[in-house]
Design a protein around this motif. Structure first.
Motif, PDB file in Angstrom:
ATOM      1  N   GLU A 317      -1.203 -14.578   2.869  1.00  0.00           N
ATOM      2  CA  GLU A 317      -0.492 -14.498   1.601  1.00  0.00           C
ATOM      3  C   GLU A 317      -0.063 -15.813   1.187  1.00  0.00           C
ATOM      4  N   ASN A 318       0.469 -16.730   2.455  1.00  0.00           N
ATOM      5  CA  ASN A 318       0.803 -17.921   2.331  1.00  0.00           C
ATOM      6  C   ASN A 318      -0.369 -18.905   1.813  1.00  0.00           C
ATOM      7  N   ALA A 319      -1.415 -18.393   2.457  1.00  0.00           N
ATOM      8  CA  ALA A 319      -2.660 -19.198   1.953  1.00  0.00           C
ATOM      9  C   ALA A 319      -3.315 -19.016   0.669  1.00  0.00           C
ATOM     10  N   GLY A 320      -2.582 -18.251  -0.078  1.00  0.00           N
ATOM     11  CA  GLY A 320      -3.269 -17.929  -1.474  1.00  0.00           C
ATOM     12  C   GLY A 320      -3.944 -16.926  -1.597  1.00  0.00           C
ATOM     13  N   VAL A 321      -4.003 -15.888  -0.659  1.00  0.00           N
ATOM     14  CA  VAL A 321      -4.987 -14.564  -0.824  1.00  0.00           C
ATOM     15  C   VAL A 321      -3.960 -13.600  -1.236  1.00  0.00           C
ATOM     16  N   THR A 322      -4.697 -12.709  -2.151  1.00  0.00           N
ATOM     17  CA  THR A 322      -4.078 -11.767  -2.847  1.00  0.00           C
ATOM     18  C   THR A 322      -4.123 -10.641  -1.897  1.00  0.00           C
ATOM     19  N   MET A 323      -2.917  -9.840  -1.701  1.00  0.00           N
ATOM     20  CA  MET A 323      -2.945  -8.933  -0.687  1.00  0.00           C
ATOM     21  C   MET A 323      -2.626  -7.502  -1.370  1.00  0.00           C
ATOM     22  N   VAL A 324      -3.283  -6.593  -0.702  1.00  0.00           N
ATOM     23  CA  VAL A 324      -3.446  -5.155  -1.248  1.00  0.00           C
ATOM     24  C   VAL A 324      -2.892  -4.236  -0.076  1.00  0.00           C
ATOM     25  N   ASP A 325      -2.099  -3.166  -0.307  1.00  0.00           N
ATOM     26  CA  ASP A 325      -2.000  -2.166   0.892  1.00  0.00           C
ATOM     27  C   ASP A 325      -2.791  -1.114   1.005  1.00  0.00           C
ATOM     28  N   HIS A 326      -3.878  -0.775   0.117  1.00  0.00           N
ATOM     29  CA  HIS A 326      -4.904   0.230   0.393  1.00  0.00           C
ATOM     30  C   HIS A 326      -6.264  -0.385  -0.389  1.00  0.00           C
ATOM     31  N   PRO A 327      -7.301  -0.192   0.414  1.00  0.00           N
ATOM     32  CA  PRO A 327      -8.596  -0.993  -0.212  1.00  0.00           C
ATOM     33  C   PRO A 327      -8.958  -0.085  -1.370  1.00  0.00           C
ATOM     34  N   ALA A 328      -8.424   0.983  -1.865  1.00  0.00           N
ATOM     35  CA  ALA A 328      -8.756   1.741  -3.215  1.00  0.00           C
ATOM     36  C   ALA A 328      -8.497   0.941  -4.229  1.00  0.00           C
ATOM     37  N   LYS A 329      -7.688  -0.178  -4.037  1.00  0.00           N
ATOM     38  CA  LYS A 329      -7.043  -0.786  -5.137  1.00  0.00           C
ATOM     39  C   LYS A 329      -7.870  -2.034  -5.452  1.00  0.00           C
ATOM     40  N   PHE A 330      -8.965  -2.382  -4.483  1.00  0.00           N
ATOM     41  CA  PHE A 330      -9.684  -3.649  -4.652  1.00  0.00           C
ATOM     42  C   PHE A 330     -10.567  -3.736  -5.907  1.00  0.00           C
ATOM     43  N   GLY A 331     -11.093  -2.596  -6.411  1.00  0.00           N
ATOM     44  CA  GLY A 331     -11.863  -2.614  -7.776  1.00  0.00           C
ATOM     45  C   GLY A 331     -11.157  -3.282  -8.819  1.00  0.00           C
ATOM     46  N   GLY A 332      -9.904  -2.867  -9.150  1.00  0.00           N
ATOM     47  CA  GLY A 332      -9.263  -3.305 -10.185  1.00  0.00           C
ATOM     48  C   GLY A 332      -8.596  -4.726  -9.812  1.00  0.00           C
ATOM     49  N   VAL A 333      -8.123  -5.120  -8.541  1.00  0.00           N
ATOM     50  CA  VAL A 333      -7.419  -6.262  -8.084  1.00  0.00           C
ATOM     51  C   VAL A 333      -8.526  -7.332  -8.238  1.00  0.00           C
ATOM     52  N   MET A 334      -9.690  -7.009  -7.805  1.00  0.00           N
ATOM     53  CA  MET A 334     -10.984  -8.136  -7.903  1.00  0.00           C
ATOM     54  C   MET A 334     -11.120  -8.679  -9.316  1.00  0.00           C
ATOM     55  N   LYS A 335     -11.206  -7.683 -10.252  1.00  0.00           N
ATOM     56  CA  LYS A 335     -11.208  -7.825 -11.642  1.00  0.00           C
ATOM     57  C   LYS A 335     -10.204  -8.841 -12.220  1.00  0.00           C
ATOM     58  N   ASP A 336      -8.950  -8.429 -11.739  1.00  0.00           N
ATOM     59  CA  ASP A 336      -7.959  -9.402 -12.060  1.00  0.00           C
ATOM     60  C   ASP A 336      -7.954 -10.834 -11.575  1.00  0.00           C
ATOM     61  N   ILE A 337      -8.264 -11.014 -10.439  1.00  0.00           N
ATOM     62  CA  ILE A 337      -8.303 -12.381  -9.841  1.00  0.00           C
ATOM     63  C   ILE A 337      -9.542 -13.110 -10.225  1.00  0.00           C
ATOM     64  N   LEU A 338     -10.582 -12.514 -10.514  1.00  0.00           N
ATOM     65  CA  LEU A 338     -11.937 -12.911 -11.240  1.00  0.00           C
ATOM     66  C   LEU A 338     -11.291 -13.658 -12.427  1.00  0.00           C
ATOM     67  N   ALA A 339     -10.857 -12.771 -13.260  1.00  0.00           N
ATOM     68  CA  ALA A 339     -10.240 -13.207 -14.605  1.00  0.00           C
ATOM     69  C   ALA A 339      -9.272 -14.245 -14.389  1.00  0.00           C
ATOM     70  N   GLU A 340      -8.391 -14.163 -13.609  1.00  0.00           N
ATOM     71  CA  GLU A 340      -7.453 -15.340 -13.352  1.00  0.00           C
ATOM     72  C   GLU A 340      -7.915 -16.911 -13.099  1.00  0.00           C
ATOM     73  N   SER A 341      -9.115 -16.646 -12.308  1.00  0.00           N
ATOM     74  CA  SER A 341      -9.833 -17.831 -11.879  1.00  0.00           C
ATOM     75  C   SER A 341     -10.671 -18.274 -12.850  1.00  0.00           C
ATOM     76  N   GLY A 342     -10.796 -17.871 -14.201  1.00  0.00           N
ATOM     77  CA  GLY A 342     -11.556 -18.363 -15.380  1.00  0.00           C
ATOM     78  C   GLY A 342     -12.993 -17.948 -15.035  1.00  0.00           C
ATOM     79  N   ARG A 343     -13.392 -16.894 -14.219  1.00  0.00           N
ATOM     80  CA  ARG A 343     -14.932 -16.202 -14.331  1.00  0.00           C
ATOM     81  C   ARG A 343     -15.027 -15.227 -15.305  1.00  0.00           C
ATOM     82  N   ASP A 344     -15.895 -15.195 -15.471  1.00  0.00           N
ATOM     83  CA  ASP A 344     -16.207 -14.124 -16.642  1.00  0.00           C
ATOM     84  C   ASP A 344     -16.713 -12.646 -16.179  1.00  0.00           C
ATOM     85  N   VAL A 345     -15.674 -11.824 -16.243  1.00  0.00           N
ATOM     86  CA  VAL A 345     -15.795 -10.596 -15.433  1.00  0.00           C
ATOM     87  C   VAL A 345     -16.758  -9.685 -16.066  1.00  0.00           C
ATOM     88  N   ARG A 346     -16.908  -9.887 -17.226  1.00  0.00           N
ATOM     89  CA  ARG A 346     -17.902  -8.743 -17.943  1.00  0.00           C
ATOM     90  C   ARG A 346     -19.337  -9.336 -17.665  1.00  0.00           C
TER      91      ARG A 346
END
Length: 720
Positions: A317-346
């Protein structure tokens, strides 16, 4: 925790004499005096598999390899043949050759999948290294640790071959349709997220979440759960950094070793030197691990100088990694951080959809794997006298702990340096825990050569014993050499002790030994039979012995409200009358997922509620295994609800459902049961449960299942 857990360590063999135990050791900052040689680093590029990759199988004609090869060929993997020692001919319409060297010359493979049992696996890996196969994938569990350290000593001196595993699901390119391992193909879909994982089941959960989200996967690397790994997180991150198909990265870690902290350091540097770094997310399992226990995977234990699950989480987390508590959340989380990084999720989703073809969610029943199963390790307890006699046979004489404590004491031993994949001398110029935190240090050395004199002299200097009287100094040198001989010949994992200088003579006093052995050498290769013949099962609870006999890993956990308590032999459950009666009995397939399930229940449920146990059904789970698992869980009087959390890979959801029904018939289940089924044959599994018309609450969504568990067990803290 339970006092005799520290003496009866399941999953690995441990001998404890007096003072220093795994569960009495806090987590320490890791320090290593060496790193991997650059030659082996040059093989990292070999991990980039795809449709171009030519694959051979070692053990090609075996039942498991045949079933796996048929699936992989159908999916698109370019399997070009295989090896059967001293054999020849054809199998599945492909050539069979008598040796890996012959296969290398005639078939020009880029990779080999090793599909042989653990007792044959080390020799198969060595044959592949000698033939200079670029990528070697070893899936077998229970390969003896000392065999693996010998293999790594070979790997470190060459620059042709790269190892994935052992004890790993393998490596798979969803984009390139290349699978070398036993990953459940229906879960995967081509896309743009790279994954590196210790845990197989947690990686499948991750993959499933990404597939449902429409993101898919690029390359998935199974690091594996062994004590040391052929490929680690940093190796994988280097591949993903330069992979055009990978837009973002996921790390799946767990307690044990320091690979996650090393990944965090690499990520910090990566984010500084790269203008537009790829987003990275992670999950860590093992927050609720029982102190002093090995949590399913051979490497899932925290050694001296290694971080806890919490410290790993914080480092990432201190290295800037987005942490989740269960892997079932990764789908939504990855879309969010891709968008935040300026990448075109669509655009990423559209690209993944174009590469995707229809996948059925049904998988046929395959032959039971003898290559990879989470079978319970056996524990070994010797008396203090037996331990002393064992050490004495190696010219190591121990004394009672000095009283009063000596003014100056030193910590010394032989252990595993996981980062350098080698043995090491572990040392500190003190034995006081609060000072060990800052002063413990590892001195790695080559497994095949043993500790060099220069290394031993460096240890003496660090222990502040280089100026000791001549006989004492020579005594420490002899002690190190004798410890190494003991470690090597008895195939230990950790040997440590305390020592001090005699106040009256020019000699050293040795005391408080701690001996921790690997039992895979005995289970897989029938080595160390004399040592294991000393095993005393009287200190092991009957429930754990029954679990062991059935290939189940079952570890009772402390109640949330109790920090101590006595344990009965039969259940190893605290016997105090104030124990809560609203805990959750958990039944999970896969060590990583079992750890994560316990972690999430602790987060979601009220402070007085939590998991009663860790239970991994194992890779050889059958309906009978599931029924036995219910029996073990319900033997704990604290359990008020049973939570079955399954993500089907090799384990099929319909088989799990049949086992649950069998438990109702044979065990007499009298507690509410919540079942969450995802993965292979999930629809068939839910249909089996529905037709049974039993009082079972079935879900496919993890969060919904946890909410129902919380309601039945007495409350939730709120979904986080």
């Amino acid at each position: 925790m339970f006092p005799h857990h520290s003496r009866c360590l399941s999953r690995k063999l441990r001998i404890k004499s007096k003072c220093l135990t795994l569960d009495s050791r806090p987590s320490y900052a890791y320090f290593s005096s060496s790193s991997r040689l650059s030659g082996y680093d040059n093989t990292i590029q070999n991990l980039k598999i795809g449709k171009h990759t030519r694959v051979i199988f070692q053990g090609f004609t075996g039942k498991q390899a045949t079933a796996n090869a048929k699936e992989s060929l159908e999916w698109g993997t370019q399997i070009v043949g295989g090896v059967k020692p001293n054999g020849s001919g054809e199998h599945l319409g492909l050539p069979v050759l008598p040796s890996v060297r012959a296969a290398k010359e005639q078939l020009k493979p880029d990779a080999t999948g090793i599909y042989v049992a653990a007792h044959q696996a080390a020799a198969a890996i060595e044959e592949a290294i000698e033939a200079e196969i670029p990528l070697i994938v070893a899936v077998a569990e229970h390969i003896p640790l000392h065999d693996i350290m010998r293999i790594h000593s070979m790997l470190s001196t060459q620059s042709k071959s790269r190892l994935v595993g052992a004890n790993a699901p393998g490596i798979i390119s969803a984009i390139g349709r290349c699978r070398i391992g036993f990953q459940p193909l229906p879960t995967f879909s081509p896309g743009h997220i790279g994954i590196v994982a210790k845990s197989g089941t947690l990686s499948y959960e991750t993959v499933g979440s990404l597939t449902r989200a429409g993101l898919g996967q690029s390359l998935c690397i199974g690091m594996g759960g062994d004590v040391i790994a052929g490929t680690n997180f940093v190796d994988a991150l280097k591949v993903f950094e330069n992979d055009d198909d990978t837009e973002a990265i996921i790390i799946v870690g767990e307690l044990g070793g320091t690979a996650e902290e090393e990944a965090a350091e690499w990520i910090k540097d990566y984010r500084k030197r790269v203008k537009d770094p790829k987003p990275i997310a992670a999950v860590i399992g093992g927050f609720q691990a029982a102190p002093g226990r090995v949590m399913g995977h051979a490497g899932a234990w925290t050694g001296l100088g290694e971080g806890t699950a919490e410290s790993k989480y914080n480092a990432l987390e201190n290295a800037g990694v987005t942490m989740v508590d269960h892997p079932a959340k990764f789908g939504g989380v990855m879309k969010d951080i891709l968008a935040e990084s300026g990448r075109d999720v669509r655009k990423i989703e559209q690209s993944a959809a174009q590469r995707r073809s229809h996948h059925t969610s049904t998988r046929p029943r395959l032959p039971t794997s003898s290559l990879h199963s989470s079978q319970q390790k056996r524990s070994l307890h010797l008396t203090a006298e037996q331990s002393s006699n064992l050490l004495k046979s190696y010219h190591i004489t121990t004394s009672p702990t000095p009283s009063p404590s000596p003014s100056s004491s030193h910590f010394l031993g032989i252990a595993v340096a996981r980062s350098s994949s080698s043995p090491c001398i572990i040392a500190a110029p003190t034995t006081k825990p609060q000072q060990l935190v800052h002063r413990v240090r590892r001195f790695p050395f080559c497994y095949r050569q043993g500790p060099a004199q220069a290394t031993i002299q460096a240890v003496l200097a660090y222990l502040q014993l280089d100026a000791a009287p001549p006989a004492s100094r020579a005594g420490v040198v002899d002690l190190v050499n004798n410890l190494w001989r003991f470690y090597y010949e008895k195939e230990a994992i950790t040997l440590t002790l305390s020592l001090s200088l005699s106040p009256t003579k020019d000699e050293i006093i040795v005391y408080d030994p701690y001996l921790f052995f690997d039992d895979a050498a005995f289970k897989s290769r029938k080595r160390q039979e004399d040592l294991h013949a000393l095993r005393d099962t009287s200190c092991i609870p009957d429930t754990e012995l029954e679990a062991e006999r059935n290939g189940i890993v079952y570890i009772p956990l402390a109640s949330p409200s109790s920090s101590s308590g006595t344990a009965s032999k039969d259940t190893q459950i605290p016997s105090t009358t104030h124990e809560p009666r609203n805990l959750v009995g958990t039944l999970v397939n896969g060590a990583g997922l079992a750890m994560n399930t316990n972690d999430v229940l602790c987060l979601r449920l009220s402070p007085s509620t939590g998991s009663a146990n860790f239970l991994d059904t194992g890779g050889k789970a059958t309906s009978a295994t599931i029924s036995t698992s219910f029996k073990l869980i319900l033997s704990d009087p604290r359990v008020s609800v049973v939570f079955v959390n399954i993500f089907g890979g090799l384990t099929l959801c319909d088989m799990i459902a049949e086992g649950i029904i069998l438990a109702f018939k044979e065990v007499g289940v009298d507690k509410p049961v919540v079942v969450r089924l995802r993965g292979t044959n999930e629809e068939q599994g839910r249909e089996v449960l529905q037709k049974a018309n039993l009082p079972i609450k079935a879900f496919d969504d993890f969060e919904e299942a946890v909410r129902e568990v919380g309601r039945l067990a007495g409350g939730l803290q709120g979904v986080k």
